[in-house]
Scaffold this active site. Structure first.
Site, PDB file in Angstrom:
ATOM      1  N   HIS A 106       0.831  -1.224   0.000  1.00 24.99           N
ATOM      2  CA  HIS A 106       0.000   0.000   0.000  1.00 24.99           C
ATOM      3  C   HIS A 106       0.853   1.257   0.000  1.00 24.99           C
ATOM      4  O   HIS A 106       1.989   1.236   0.500  1.00 24.99           O
ATOM      5  CB  HIS A 106      -0.933   0.004   1.214  1.00 24.99           C
ATOM      6  CG  HIS A 106      -0.229   0.010   2.543  1.00 24.99           C
ATOM      7  ND1 HIS A 106      -0.008   1.160   3.260  1.00 24.99           N
ATOM      8  CD2 HIS A 106       0.299  -0.991   3.304  1.00 24.99           C
ATOM      9  CE1 HIS A 106       0.602   0.863   4.400  1.00 24.99           C
ATOM     10  NE2 HIS A 106       0.806  -0.439   4.446  1.00 24.99           N
ATOM     11  N   ASP A 135       6.285   1.924   6.804  1.00 23.20           N
ATOM     12  CA  ASP A 135       4.930   1.400   6.585  1.00 23.20           C
ATOM     13  C   ASP A 135       4.148   2.357   5.713  1.00 23.20           C
ATOM     14  O   ASP A 135       3.464   3.233   6.204  1.00 23.20           O
ATOM     15  CB  ASP A 135       4.256   1.189   7.942  1.00 23.20           C
ATOM     16  CG  ASP A 135       2.925   0.499   7.830  1.00 23.20           C
ATOM     17  OD1 ASP A 135       2.593   0.005   6.734  1.00 23.20           O
ATOM     18  OD2 ASP A 135       2.198   0.465   8.835  1.00 23.20           O
ATOM     19  N   GLU A 169      -5.013   0.550   2.596  1.00 24.46           N
ATOM     20  CA  GLU A 169      -4.704  -0.579   3.493  1.00 24.46           C
ATOM     21  C   GLU A 169      -4.886  -0.209   4.956  1.00 24.46           C
ATOM     22  O   GLU A 169      -5.333  -1.019   5.766  1.00 24.46           O
ATOM     23  CB  GLU A 169      -3.261  -1.049   3.258  1.00 24.46           C
ATOM     24  CG  GLU A 169      -2.900  -2.366   3.941  1.00 24.46           C
ATOM     25  CD  GLU A 169      -2.400  -2.217   5.372  1.00 24.46           C
ATOM     26  OE1 GLU A 169      -2.304  -3.231   6.073  1.00 24.46           O
ATOM     27  OE2 GLU A 169      -2.124  -1.080   5.818  1.00 24.46           O
ATOM     28  N   GLU A 170      -4.521   1.030   5.298  1.00 25.07           N
ATOM     29  CA  GLU A 170      -4.561   1.409   6.715  1.00 25.07           C
ATOM     30  C   GLU A 170      -5.984   1.504   7.254  1.00 25.07           C
ATOM     31  O   GLU A 170      -6.192   1.648   8.454  1.00 25.07           O
ATOM     32  CB  GLU A 170      -3.799   2.729   6.939  1.00 25.07           C
ATOM     33  CG  GLU A 170      -2.302   2.651   6.620  1.00 25.07           C
ATOM     34  CD  GLU A 170      -1.500   1.764   7.581  1.00 25.07           C
ATOM     35  OE1 GLU A 170      -2.112   1.173   8.504  1.00 25.07           O
ATOM     36  OE2 GLU A 170      -0.272   1.668   7.407  1.00 25.07           O
ATOM     37  N   GLU A 194       5.161  -5.240   3.423  1.00 25.04           N
ATOM     38  CA  GLU A 194       5.087  -4.546   4.703  1.00 25.04           C
ATOM     39  C   GLU A 194       6.483  -4.566   5.325  1.00 25.04           C
ATOM     40  O   GLU A 194       7.306  -5.427   4.992  1.00 25.04           O
ATOM     41  CB  GLU A 194       4.097  -5.259   5.639  1.00 25.04           C
ATOM     42  CG  GLU A 194       2.635  -5.137   5.216  1.00 25.04           C
ATOM     43  CD  GLU A 194       2.020  -3.753   5.434  1.00 25.04           C
ATOM     44  OE1 GLU A 194       2.655  -2.915   6.113  1.00 25.04           O
ATOM     45  OE2 GLU A 194       0.920  -3.513   4.918  1.00 25.04           O
ATOM     46  N   HIS A 383       3.594   3.735  12.680  1.00 25.85           N
ATOM     47  CA  HIS A 383       2.382   4.481  13.071  1.00 25.85           C
ATOM     48  C   HIS A 383       2.672   5.498  14.173  1.00 25.85           C
ATOM     49  O   HIS A 383       1.746   6.008  14.790  1.00 25.85           O
ATOM     50  CB  HIS A 383       1.243   3.548  13.520  1.00 25.85           C
ATOM     51  CG  HIS A 383       0.715   2.673  12.421  1.00 25.85           C
ATOM     52  ND1 HIS A 383      -0.505   2.040  12.485  1.00 25.85           N
ATOM     53  CD2 HIS A 383       1.236   2.334  11.225  1.00 25.85           C
ATOM     54  CE1 HIS A 383      -0.710   1.330  11.376  1.00 25.85           C
ATOM     55  NE2 HIS A 383       0.354   1.499  10.601  1.00 25.85           N
TER      56      HIS A 383
END
Ligand SMILES: [Zn+2]
Length: 415
Positions: A106, A135, A169-170, A194, A383
């Site tokens: 992603h 990410d 994706e998130e 990933e 994140h």
């Protein structure tokens, strides 16, 4: 199309005695030459915000990726992603062989507009920082520059390489998972990019990911004045509390199923017996039978009520499925481990608690592709504002993907 285990074993052996041995150094040189260009690509990508649903940033990144894929010689198609917007990009490179390989990751992040300006890409003490650097923009860059390395080596022994970059994706990939599932059906292997964790000091790829379900508990009671007529009320918070304690053991340690209650809400004013209370829970599991089990058990348990006259409802919504333990992923991991050994490095095959799009590429029937997850860069604190990747991981990770594509292209023909 799934490898037969026998064919896979044979081809691994063939790979190591054929012309490959002499060319490992060439591959290493080729990927070393991609290290700086990869970091430049990563800088460009990280410095454009592309939080899920932020359409301006997503289309800017989409334009960069389209340009790069076309420069590699790929045909590029776009598919609008419903719900959060943005497009899924599908790039296809035609080769001279007959093995089909899909590379996917992603390009959305969890960060809001403005994050890139606040914390632009920078490198400090061997760590690259910035929103989404690991990410999964690092994974995007590994795909693009592994393909650059293959191009510089004039390698096109694959049948078709399909590159998939999705924008949602998130948020669970609502607008791209059907496409991923469909495209992966025609592949021999799917590699997912990933990032992986530097914490343990050992690089890893992922062979198993957990599935996610969302649990909801709702209690309806009856409001009444807490001073004047409390007995006429039906306290929804008391009933919810009772239910949560009863529902505390829905997990199964043997199967590594967990259900954690993480959000509660209820009541309006201190002097009113609350008529409404809700809770939400996060369920993770490996075994696909666990959805039914948890749902059935919870429904039985919630029949035992404490506050008479309240209504209790338990719901379980399905999120990402698991990538279950399977021999094909294990075979790919072993192949990856051998490739890492060519560099004198160790690679672990791990299972992780997070759910990823690798699960959508997996097909439970016998014709599905072999799926391997976590071929992106090595880093941590994903994140968060401290998200980073190790710059030292760039060359090994480029080498891994480049060599994986070469090995997979040279597999014995499928049955
Ligand atoms: Zn990710």
């Amino acid at each position: 199309m799934r490898f037969s285990i026998l064919a896979m074993g044979l081809s691994c052996a063939m790979g190591s005695v054929s012309a490959q041995a002499a060319s490992h150094q060439d591959v290493q040189k080729a990927v070393e030459q991609q290290q700086q260009p990869l970091l430049q690509t990563l800088e460009t990508l990280v410095n454009v915000d592309s939080g899920t649903g932020y359409s301006t940033g997503l289309s800017d990144v989409e334009a960069l990726l389209t340009k790069h894929l076309k420069a590699l010689g790929a045909e590029v198609e776009t598919y609008p992603a419903k719900t959060y917007g943005g497009n899924t990009l599908v790039g296809r490179l035609q080769g001279d062989g007959d093995r089909n390989i899909m590379l996917m990751i992603h390009y959305d992040t969890v960060f809001n507009e403005g994050a890139a300006k606040q914390r632009p890409f920078h490198i400090e003490d061997g760590r690259a920082y910035g929103p989404g650097v690991g990410d999964a923009k690092g994974g995007v860059a590994v795909i693009l520059h592994s393909l650059e390395a293959l191009k510089s080596l004039d390698f096109d022994d694959y049948g078709q390489v399909t590159v998939v970059f999705n924008p949602d994706e998130e948020k669970g990939s609502p607008g791209s998972h059907d496409l991923i599932h469909k495209l992966s059906a025609d592949q021999d292997a799917v590699l997912v990019f990933e990032p992986t964790f530097a914490d343990e000091g050992v690089d890893a790829v992922t062979v198993v990911t957990k599935g996610i379900n969302y649990a909801f508990l709702e209690v309806k009671g009856r409001a009444s004045h807490a001073g004047g007529a409390p007995e006429k009320g039906r306290n929804a918070i008391m009933e919810l509390s009772h239910q949560l304690l009863q529902l505390d053991e829905l997990g199964d340690p043997d199967k590594k199923t967990t259900l954690n209650w993480t959000v509660v809400e209820g009541g309006t004013k201190r002097n009113i017996i609350p008529e409404h209370a809700t809770a939400e829970g996060d369920m993770r599991y490996f075994d696909s039978g666990e959805y039914e089990r948890v749902l059935n058990e919870a429904q039985k348990i919630t029949e035992h009520q404490r506050v008479e006259g309240t209504e209790v409802e338990f719901r379980l919504e399905k999120g990402r499925p698991p990538l279950p333990a399977n021999p094909e992923s294990q075979m790919l991991a072993e192949q990856a481990q051998k490739i890492y050994q060519e560099l004198g490095l160790n690679l672990q095959a791990v299972e992780i608690g997070g759910g990823t799009d690798a699960a959508y590429a997996y097909h439970a029937d016998a014709d599905g592709p072999a799926v391997l997850e976590s071929l992106g860069l090595v880093g941590g604190r994903y994140h968060s504002d401290e998200e980073f990747v190790l710059t030292d991981s760039v060359v090994p990770r480029l080498y891994l993907t480049t060599r994986m594509i070469m090995e997979l292209s040279h597999e014995a023909s499928r049955d």
